[in-house]
Design a protein around this motif. Structure first.
Motif, short mmCIF file in Angstrom:
data_model
loop_
_atom_site.label_atom_id
_atom_site.label_comp_id
_atom_site.label_asym_id
_atom_site.label_seq_id
_atom_site.Cartn_x
_atom_site.Cartn_y
_atom_site.Cartn_z
N ARG A 1 38.51 42.22 24.59
CA ARG A 1 38.92 42.64 25.94
C ARG A 1 39.34 41.42 26.76
NH1 ARG A 1 36.73 42.63 30.92
NH2 ARG A 1 34.87 41.55 30.16
N GLY B 1 52.35 35.94 33.41
CA GLY B 1 52.36 34.87 34.41
C GLY B 1 53.62 34.01 34.35
N MET B 2 54.36 34.11 33.24
CA MET B 2 55.62 33.35 33.16
C MET B 2 56.68 33.95 34.09
SD MET B 2 55.72 33.26 29.05
CE MET B 2 57.31 32.47 28.83
N PHE C 1 49.39 37.95 39.18
CA PHE C 1 50.81 37.94 38.79
C PHE C 1 51.56 39.19 39.25
CE2 PHE C 1 48.59 35.16 35.74
CZ PHE C 1 49.03 33.98 36.30
N ILE D 1 51.63 28.14 43.51
CA ILE D 1 51.06 28.73 42.28
C ILE D 1 50.41 27.61 41.46
CG2 ILE D 1 51.64 29.79 40.05
CD1 ILE D 1 53.57 31.60 41.45
N VAL E 1 46.88 28.78 41.97
CA VAL E 1 46.66 29.70 40.84
C VAL E 1 46.20 28.92 39.61
CG1 VAL E 1 47.73 31.41 39.34
CG2 VAL E 1 48.29 31.37 41.79
N MET F 1 40.76 36.33 44.67
CA MET F 1 40.49 37.58 43.92
C MET F 1 40.60 37.36 42.42
SD MET F 1 42.71 40.28 46.15
CE MET F 1 42.61 40.33 47.93
N MET F 2 41.33 36.34 42.04
CA MET F 2 41.58 36.09 40.61
C MET F 2 40.29 35.99 39.80
SD MET F 2 44.22 33.08 39.69
CE MET F 2 44.32 32.80 37.94
N MET F 3 39.23 35.45 40.42
CA MET F 3 37.98 35.25 39.67
C MET F 3 37.20 36.54 39.48
SD MET F 3 38.94 32.60 41.35
CE MET F 3 38.78 30.96 41.92
N PRO G 1 30.59 44.55 36.32
CA PRO G 1 29.78 45.19 35.27
C PRO G 1 29.66 44.37 33.99
CG PRO G 1 31.90 46.32 35.55
CD PRO G 1 31.79 45.32 36.65
N ASN G 2 30.63 43.50 33.74
CA ASN G 2 30.62 42.78 32.45
C ASN G 2 29.84 41.46 32.48
OD1 ASN G 2 32.54 44.54 30.89
ND2 ASN G 2 33.87 43.99 32.60
N ASN H 1 31.38 35.03 38.31
CA ASN H 1 32.62 35.06 39.11
C ASN H 1 32.42 34.34 40.45
OD1 ASN H 1 33.30 36.78 37.03
ND2 ASN H 1 33.62 38.60 38.30
N VAL I 1 44.86 45.92 40.59
CA VAL I 1 44.36 46.03 39.20
C VAL I 1 44.70 47.40 38.60
CG1 VAL I 1 42.23 46.12 37.84
CG2 VAL I 1 42.56 44.29 39.50
N1 BYC Z 1 42.75 40.73 37.44
O1 BYC Z 1 33.19 42.80 35.18
P1 BYC Z 1 34.31 41.95 35.72
C1 BYC Z 1 47.12 31.38 34.17
C2 BYC Z 1 38.74 43.46 35.86
S1 BYC Z 1 46.72 32.84 33.34
C3 BYC Z 1 42.73 41.89 36.73
O2 BYC Z 1 33.93 40.84 36.63
P2 BYC Z 1 34.90 40.07 33.66
C4 BYC Z 1 48.52 31.14 34.54
C5 BYC Z 1 37.97 43.16 34.58
O3 BYC Z 1 38.85 42.97 33.49
C6 BYC Z 1 44.97 32.77 33.19
N2 BYC Z 1 41.58 42.50 36.35
O4 BYC Z 1 35.16 41.37 34.51
C7 BYC Z 1 49.54 31.73 33.82
C8 BYC Z 1 37.09 44.38 34.48
O5 BYC Z 1 37.83 45.48 33.95
P3 BYC Z 1 37.62 46.01 32.41
C9 BYC Z 1 44.29 33.92 33.82
C10 BYC Z 1 40.44 41.89 36.70
O6 BYC Z 1 35.77 40.14 32.46
C11 BYC Z 1 50.84 31.56 34.24
C12 BYC Z 1 36.82 44.75 35.93
O7 BYC Z 1 37.82 44.12 36.70
N3 BYC Z 1 42.88 33.79 33.56
O8 BYC Z 1 46.29 30.60 34.43
O9 BYC Z 1 33.44 39.85 33.50
C13 BYC Z 1 51.13 30.80 35.36
C14 BYC Z 1 35.45 44.27 36.39
O10 BYC Z 1 35.39 42.84 36.46
C15 BYC Z 1 40.40 40.68 37.42
C16 BYC Z 1 42.18 34.68 32.82
O11 BYC Z 1 42.70 35.66 32.35
C17 BYC Z 1 41.62 40.10 37.79
N4 BYC Z 1 41.71 38.96 38.50
O12 BYC Z 1 35.41 38.86 34.61
C18 BYC Z 1 50.10 30.20 36.07
C19 BYC Z 1 40.72 34.37 32.62
N5 BYC Z 1 39.11 40.34 37.61
O13 BYC Z 1 38.25 44.96 31.53
C20 BYC Z 1 48.79 30.35 35.65
C21 BYC Z 1 40.02 35.17 31.54
C22 BYC Z 1 38.37 41.30 37.06
O14 BYC Z 1 36.14 46.10 32.18
N6 BYC Z 1 39.23 36.22 32.10
N7 BYC Z 1 39.16 42.23 36.52
O15 BYC Z 1 38.37 47.30 32.40
C23 BYC Z 1 38.03 36.05 32.69
O16 BYC Z 1 37.54 34.94 32.83
C24 BYC Z 1 37.31 37.27 33.18
O17 BYC Z 1 37.83 38.40 32.50
C25 BYC Z 1 37.39 37.48 34.72
C26 BYC Z 1 36.74 38.83 35.07
C27 BYC Z 1 36.63 36.36 35.41
C28 BYC Z 1 38.82 37.50 35.19
#
Ligand code: BYC
Length: 323
Positions: A46, A58-59, A121, A134, A138, A206-208, A216-217, A231, A281
């Motif tokens: 996931r 993001g591109m 994005f 950005i 970002v 909000m990104m975090m 929940p996760n 977060n 979202v």
């Molecule tokens: N956007 O339980 P939570 C880059 C969802 S790109 C959308 O806290 P989790 C760049 C979450 O998925 C790098 N959805 O979730 C590129 C969950 O839904 P599901 C981007 C979000 O996973 C181009 C629900 O809300 N970085 O740098 O524990 C140009 C509940 O949230 C968001 C990543 O992708 C959100 N912002 O923590 C420039 C980091 N936030 O899936 C730059 C990787 C939450 O249960 N991801 N949700 O249906 C992570 O680190 C974690 O997944 C998060 C959320 C911290 C984002």
């Protein structure tokens, strides 16, 4: 090596889970062939696939400005940055594939609108100052999150993050340098920089993800060392670094409640508009439809490349078998 995914109905599950958690507590990395709970695998797929989609989607907001860069130097920097993001998507899709999901399944989830990607994005890039912002905000937020994920317990994800963070550091620097230059520039440049900060500040926070109490996760991710910070902790680190730098540059932050708390050494922020976040979202942000349409179009237009690669691989395999 066959991958062993544990489900609670397995009679040995509890014993295996204890050993798995002990390995994580010792700081060992979990590798693709190792035993892991099915829920660990599901959570990683996931998160890593969402992360990969975020890099690729993001591109788009930045790519839209490549032809409009004000100088050749800025154009070259932006081309390199956008290309880096494609590479990040590539490493991350590979990392997710080690968990037994196919690239096609992940792309299908993105293109059908089932999969999430980062909320940030789905906002438009209205002026050139958005490109600097950005990079600064970002990528700045992404680095805080990703240096945390570089410590994560799953080897392939953690190693992908090390490389990605090194590249993001350049993205962050070029963005910050650009905004600081505008902040010292003509009244029009200052106004563009301020306008961009005004529009990107809250989406960057909000990104975090939601506050810890609404996430929940987080509990299971922290227990299994996928996340090593929550977060809110990552968001706080981001604000503590960026708020004073923005203010020092003579720019303002669109949060009347923002203040430095002497006691804790943290910058306190006002309430985040979580209704807006959940709207974005769930597909109703300003640019969700355009972003998905652009990805679908690119996927359809790239069909011949995938077909050619497959035909070439089949030809090579046939030649190898004939030897
Ligand atoms: N956007 O339980 P939570 C880059 C969802 S790109 C959308 O806290 P989790 C760049 C979450 O998925 C790098 N959805 O979730 C590129 C969950 O839904 P599901 C981007 C979000 O996973 C181009 C629900 O809300 N970085 O740098 O524990 C140009 C509940 O949230 C968001 C990543 O992708 C959100 N912002 O923590 C420039 C980091 N936030 O899936 C730059 C990787 C939450 O249960 N991801 N949700 O249906 C992570 O680190 C974690 O997944 C998060 C959320 C911290 C984002």
């Amino acid at each position: 090596m066959p991958i062993k995914y544990g489900v609670p109905s397995d009679p040995d599950y509890n014993e295996r889970l204890r050993e798995f958690e002990a390995r994580i507590a010792r700081g060992e990395k979990i590798e693709p062939g190792d035993w892991m709970p099915e829920e660990y695998r599901r959570q990683l797929i996931r998160m890593i696939s969402q992360h990969a989609h975020s890099e690729v989607v993001g591109m788009l907001p930045e790519g839209a400005w490549i032809t409009r860069a004000p100088t050749l130097k800025r154009k070259m920097i932006l081309v390199a940055k956008v290309q880096d993001e494609a590479g990040h998507g590539q490493y991350l899709y590979h990392a997710a594939e080690t968990l037994g999901i196919s690239r096609e399944a992940m792309l299908e989830a993105l293109l059908s609108g089932k999969a999430k990607y980062s909320s940030i994005f789905n906002y438009p890039t209205l002026t050139w100052a958005d490109i600097g912002t950005i990079g600064w905000l970002v990528d700045g937020a992404a680095i805080k999150n990703q240096t945390m994920l570089a410590q994560c317990s799953y080897g392939p994800y953690s190693r992908a993050m090390v490389r990605i963070c090194a590249e993001e550091t350049f993205h962050h620097k070029q963005g910050k340098e650009m905004v600081l230059l505008y902040a010292k520039g003509t009244p029009k440049q200052r106004q563009m920089a301020q306008d961009a900060i005004n529009r990107w500040w809250w989406p960057a926070l909000m990104m975090m993800g939601p506050h810890d109490k609404d996430s929940p996760n987080t509990e299971i991710l922290v227990r299994w060392g996928i996340k090593t910070k929550t977060n809110d902790q990552v968001r706080q680190e981001f604000i503590n670094e960026h708020a004073p730098e923005i203010l020092e540059a003579g720019l303002s932050i669109p949060d009347p409640e923002l203040r430095y708390d002497e006691q804790t050494g943290n910058w306190r922020h006002g309430p985040i508009n979580w209704d807006e976040f959940w709207q974005v979202v769930s597909g109703n942000g300003p640019m969700n439809k355009e972003r998905l349409e652009a990805r679908r179009r690119a996927h359809a237009e790239g069909a011949w490349v995938r077909e050619a690669l497959e035909a070439y691989a089949a030809k090579k395999q046939k030649a190898a078998l004939a030897v």
